[in-house]
Design an enzyme around this catalytic site. Structure first.
Site, PDB file in Angstrom:
ATOM      1  N   TRP A  52     -18.453  17.503  10.883  1.00  0.00           N
ATOM      2  CA  TRP A  52     -17.666  16.952   9.787  1.00  0.00           C
ATOM      3  C   TRP A  52     -18.170  17.462   8.444  1.00  0.00           C
ATOM      4  CZ3 TRP A  52     -17.355  10.995  11.125  1.00  0.00           C
ATOM      5  CH2 TRP A  52     -16.501  10.834  12.231  1.00  0.00           C
ATOM      6  N   LYS A  68     -12.806  18.734   9.732  1.00  0.00           N
ATOM      7  CA  LYS A  68     -13.461  18.787  11.047  1.00  0.00           C
ATOM      8  C   LYS A  68     -13.578  20.250  11.457  1.00  0.00           C
ATOM      9  CE  LYS A  68     -11.566  14.396  11.180  1.00  0.00           C
ATOM     10  NZ  LYS A  68     -10.313  13.981  10.525  1.00  0.00           N
ATOM     11  N   THR A 114       0.868  -1.182   0.000  1.00  0.00           N
ATOM     12  CA  THR A 114       0.000   0.000   0.000  1.00  0.00           C
ATOM     13  C   THR A 114       0.902   1.227   0.000  1.00  0.00           C
ATOM     14  OG1 THR A 114       0.023   0.205   2.376  1.00  0.00           O
ATOM     15  CG2 THR A 114      -1.691  -1.185   1.442  1.00  0.00           C
ATOM     16  N   GLU A 116      -5.911  -3.803   0.156  1.00  0.00           N
ATOM     17  CA  GLU A 116      -6.174  -4.849   1.149  1.00  0.00           C
ATOM     18  C   GLU A 116      -7.366  -5.729   0.781  1.00  0.00           C
ATOM     19  OE1 GLU A 116      -5.589  -1.700   1.639  1.00  0.00           O
ATOM     20  OE2 GLU A 116      -4.435  -1.295   3.454  1.00  0.00           O
TER      21      GLU A 116
HETATM   22  P1  ADP Z   1      -3.902   4.294  -1.408  1.00  0.00           P
HETATM   23  O1  ADP Z   1      -4.923   5.147  -2.104  1.00  0.00           O
HETATM   24  O2  ADP Z   1      -3.825   4.556   0.068  1.00  0.00           O
HETATM   25  O3  ADP Z   1      -2.597   4.285  -2.095  1.00  0.00           O
HETATM   26  P2  ADP Z   1      -5.495   2.041  -2.248  1.00  0.00           P
HETATM   27  O4  ADP Z   1      -5.265   2.206  -3.684  1.00  0.00           O
HETATM   28  O5  ADP Z   1      -5.566   0.691  -1.675  1.00  0.00           O
HETATM   29  O6  ADP Z   1      -4.366   2.779  -1.471  1.00  0.00           O
HETATM   30  O7  ADP Z   1      -6.773   2.888  -1.927  1.00  0.00           O
HETATM   31  C1  ADP Z   1      -7.821   2.479  -1.113  1.00  0.00           C
HETATM   32  C2  ADP Z   1      -8.654   3.666  -0.763  1.00  0.00           C
HETATM   33  O8  ADP Z   1      -9.120   4.332  -1.933  1.00  0.00           O
HETATM   34  C3  ADP Z   1      -9.897   3.341  -0.002  1.00  0.00           C
HETATM   35  O9  ADP Z   1      -9.630   3.157   1.366  1.00  0.00           O
HETATM   36  C4  ADP Z   1     -10.761   4.562  -0.258  1.00  0.00           C
HETATM   37  O10 ADP Z   1     -10.414   5.633   0.606  1.00  0.00           O
HETATM   38  C5  ADP Z   1     -10.372   4.940  -1.660  1.00  0.00           C
HETATM   39  N1  ADP Z   1     -11.378   4.434  -2.611  1.00  0.00           N
HETATM   40  C6  ADP Z   1     -11.331   3.298  -3.322  1.00  0.00           C
HETATM   41  N2  ADP Z   1     -12.420   3.186  -4.103  1.00  0.00           N
HETATM   42  C7  ADP Z   1     -13.187   4.269  -3.885  1.00  0.00           C
HETATM   43  C8  ADP Z   1     -14.442   4.737  -4.379  1.00  0.00           C
HETATM   44  N3  ADP Z   1     -15.107   4.070  -5.291  1.00  0.00           N
HETATM   45  N4  ADP Z   1     -14.914   5.895  -3.891  1.00  0.00           N
HETATM   46  C9  ADP Z   1     -14.231   6.601  -2.971  1.00  0.00           C
HETATM   47  N5  ADP Z   1     -13.043   6.235  -2.476  1.00  0.00           N
HETATM   48  C10 ADP Z   1     -12.519   5.075  -2.921  1.00  0.00           C
END
Ligand code: ADP
Length: 543
Positions: A437, A432, A177, A323
């Site tokens: 929020w 916040k 990640t 994940e």
């Molecule tokens: P990172 O963005 O931290 O590098 P990931 O690619 O695993 O890692 O991203 C996961 C995150 O992306 C989720 O926890 C969420 O915040 C965001 N996310 C994924 N899909 C969506 C979606 N369809 N709408 C909004 N947020 C999303």
């Protein structure tokens, strides 16, 4: 019933047996198109597996890749797990120190690298210890002599390969990640998790991937296991197209038209660019075949869903994470929703949707389990057969899982009475303000529905009285002009007054992460002292 293991080798064998003539097309760094078939991929993946075993690869060893999306990367996707190893696709856009950290943490033994990415390797090679490095030669000039040539290595295979014993619980692929919240963390996908995830991508109510599709993998193969689509395409025998390093909208559209693509995937930012390019071709221009778009990673704005649909691109909104392999929910309209007015249908599709089969989601806040009332916010928790049960070799992160075995996502969401999830924000991105929020995502998506706005990022800036206040950073479409007052007026009808951004800053570009997402941490850094800079906000100031 028989206990046949759910492994990637079964997918590879099926592709070779039933779809040997189906094409795999790669755009190479020099822009040429490389073409071969699933039959050839099958053969070459087995050669790679044999070579890896001959090189001493043991069950579970990590083989790193530093490659763009193309045929050789796909060979590693299948060949490494076929040899009993674990594919570790390195994110080539990370800082060299981060790549080195990740590679050392994973203890990668071998590396397969594109010749065009050797300069990236150069920046961290002194900090890592690969036993052998194999270079995929795209350019004419020979590889640096210190490394081995990938083709020469493959040519040494005797084609006497025997699969090792592989259990469905064995690791097949490792992805890290991003390091936004501390050091990057590894997620190890098992064969079983990948197979089940592929199966759900074929469901008609998910992405409906089939042998009739031409799939363009526009998300990076180093991001969240390439969104699982390479394995799914192989499983069903779909024609598979990869864009190499050419991810600009025109290059993608050229592939979409030329290869008759029917399904693609990427984060919204990529599609915002494609939409702008489509609009330049004319308001009603469409490719010859309609295209389904698997879109996630950040929230897909209504304006994007609507705009793409005008051009025959049908966005399938999905939520997931590295994940969760990554797809965990999908937003497809239910039969009774098809008759809803268009605006309501669009709002529904912009939600993150329903948990896929075998995935459970719940929303938890200080009061406990949040009611499914479409309004109560809390942290989204998830569990299921393709959800990580721990991070790779990181016992200190065990608190990301609850005692009863759910993964804490760090996302804030609401749940409708019918179970549909709507993501409000990442907890670290929520504004916040005075104890209340404000969803940065809602403000951004509404701003992006203004005809002059191409992209918008809303961040919290520290405020002496309210703790935090929203600041909107906006990119306008080419040739468009709009005042902060107009944008404020546009939002005013949809948000309470206290939720409106204190200021609008106009920029030519927004920072994006290595996976194409809006980089809010960088925006927050840039505007950390916004309040000091503009103690009294002048709404007419255009910066
Ligand atoms: P990172 O963005 O931290 O590098 P990931 O690619 O695993 O890692 O991203 C996961 C995150 O992306 C989720 O926890 C969420 O915040 C965001 N996310 C994924 N899909 C969506 C979606 N369809 N709408 C909004 N947020 C999303």
């Amino acid at each position: 019933m028989m206990n046949s293991p759910l492994t990637l080798t079964a997918i590879l064998e099926r592709a070779g047996r039933y779809f040997p003539q189906v094409e795999i097309v790669s755009r190479l760094p020099n822009r040429q198109l490389h073409r071969y078939t699933w039959g050839q991929l099958h053969q070459r993946a087995l050669k790679l597996a044999e070579c890896l075993q001959n090189a001493g690869l043991q069950k579970g060893d990590r083989v790193a890749t530093l490659m763009w999306n193309h045929y050789a990367h796909l060979e590693a996707y299948f060949g490494v797990p076929a040899a009993g190893g674990m594919l570790h696709a390195l994110n080539l856009r990370l800082h060299p120190d981060e790549i080195a950290f990740i590679s050392n943490h994973a203890q990668d033994r071998f590396l397969i690298v594109d010749d065009v990415l050797l300069p990236v390797l150069e920046n961290f090679k002194s900090k890592v210890r690969f036993e052998r490095v194999f270079v995929v030669q795209h350019c004419q000039n020979a590889a640096a002599s210190e490394y081995e040539n990938y083709e020469d290595w493959l040519a040494q295979a005797s084609r006497e390969f025997h699969y090792p014993e592989i259990s469905e619980q064995d690791g097949a692929s490792l992805c890290y990640t991003s390091g936004t919240t501390g050091n990057p963390k590894g997620v190890l996908y098992s064969h079983r998790a990948i197979v089940l995830h592929s199966w759900q991508q074929c469901m008609a109510d998910s992405c409906a991937v089939s042998q009739h599709d031409v799939v363009l993998l526009a998300s990076s193969m180093f991001h969240a296991n390439g969104w699982g689509l390479a394995y799914t395409a192989a499983m069903v025998g779909a024609k598979f197209v990869m864009p190499g390093p050419h991810l600009d909208p025109e290059s993608l559209l050229e592939l979409i038209e030329g290869e008759k693509v029917t399904l693609s995937c990427a984060v919204p930012t990529v599609w915002l660019g494609v939409l702008a390019a489509l609009e330049k071709r004319g308001r009603s221009w469409k490719p010859k075949r309609d295209v389904r778009i698997l879109c996630g990673g950040t929230a897909a704005p209504v304006s994007l869903i609507e705009g793409l649909a005008r051009h025959g691109f049908h966005l399938i909104h999905s939520w997931g994470m590295t994940e969760t392999s990554p797809q965990a929910t999908v937003s497809r309209l239910k039969p009774e929703m098809l008759d809803w007015p268009e605006e309501r249908r669009l709002q529904q599709r912009a939600k993150q949707g329903w948990a896929l089969p075998f995935i459970d989601v719940r929303i938890v806040n200080e009061q406990g389990l949040a009611p499914a009332d479409g309004g109560t916010m809390g942290e989204l928790e998830v569990r299921g057969p393709w959800v990580a049960a721990s991070y790779y070799k990181a016992p200190e992160t065990a608190d990301r899982w609850t005692e009863d075995g759910w993964f804490r996502t760090g996302d804030i969401a609401t749940m409708d009475p019918d179970g549909c999830i709507r993501l409000v924000d990442r907890s670290k991105d929520l504004v916040k303000s005075g104890g209340e929020w404000i969803s940065s995502v809602d403000l951004e998506n509404t701003l992006m529905s203004h005809p002059a706005v191409r992209e918008a990022g809303v961040i919290a800036v520290p405020h002496p009285k309210w703790q935090e206040r929203p600041l909107a950073v906006v990119v306008l479409k080419d040739g468009m002009l709009v005042s902060p007052d107009e944008l404020r007026g546009f939002l005013a009808g949809k948000f309470a007054k206290w939720q409106l951004p204190d200021a609008f800053v106009f920029v030519s570009d927004l920072p994006h992460s290595t996976t194409g997402k809006l980089l809010k941490s960088e925006l927050r850094r840039q505007y950390a002292d916004w309040c000091q800079r503009s103690l009294r906000f002048d709404p007419l100031a255009i910066i």
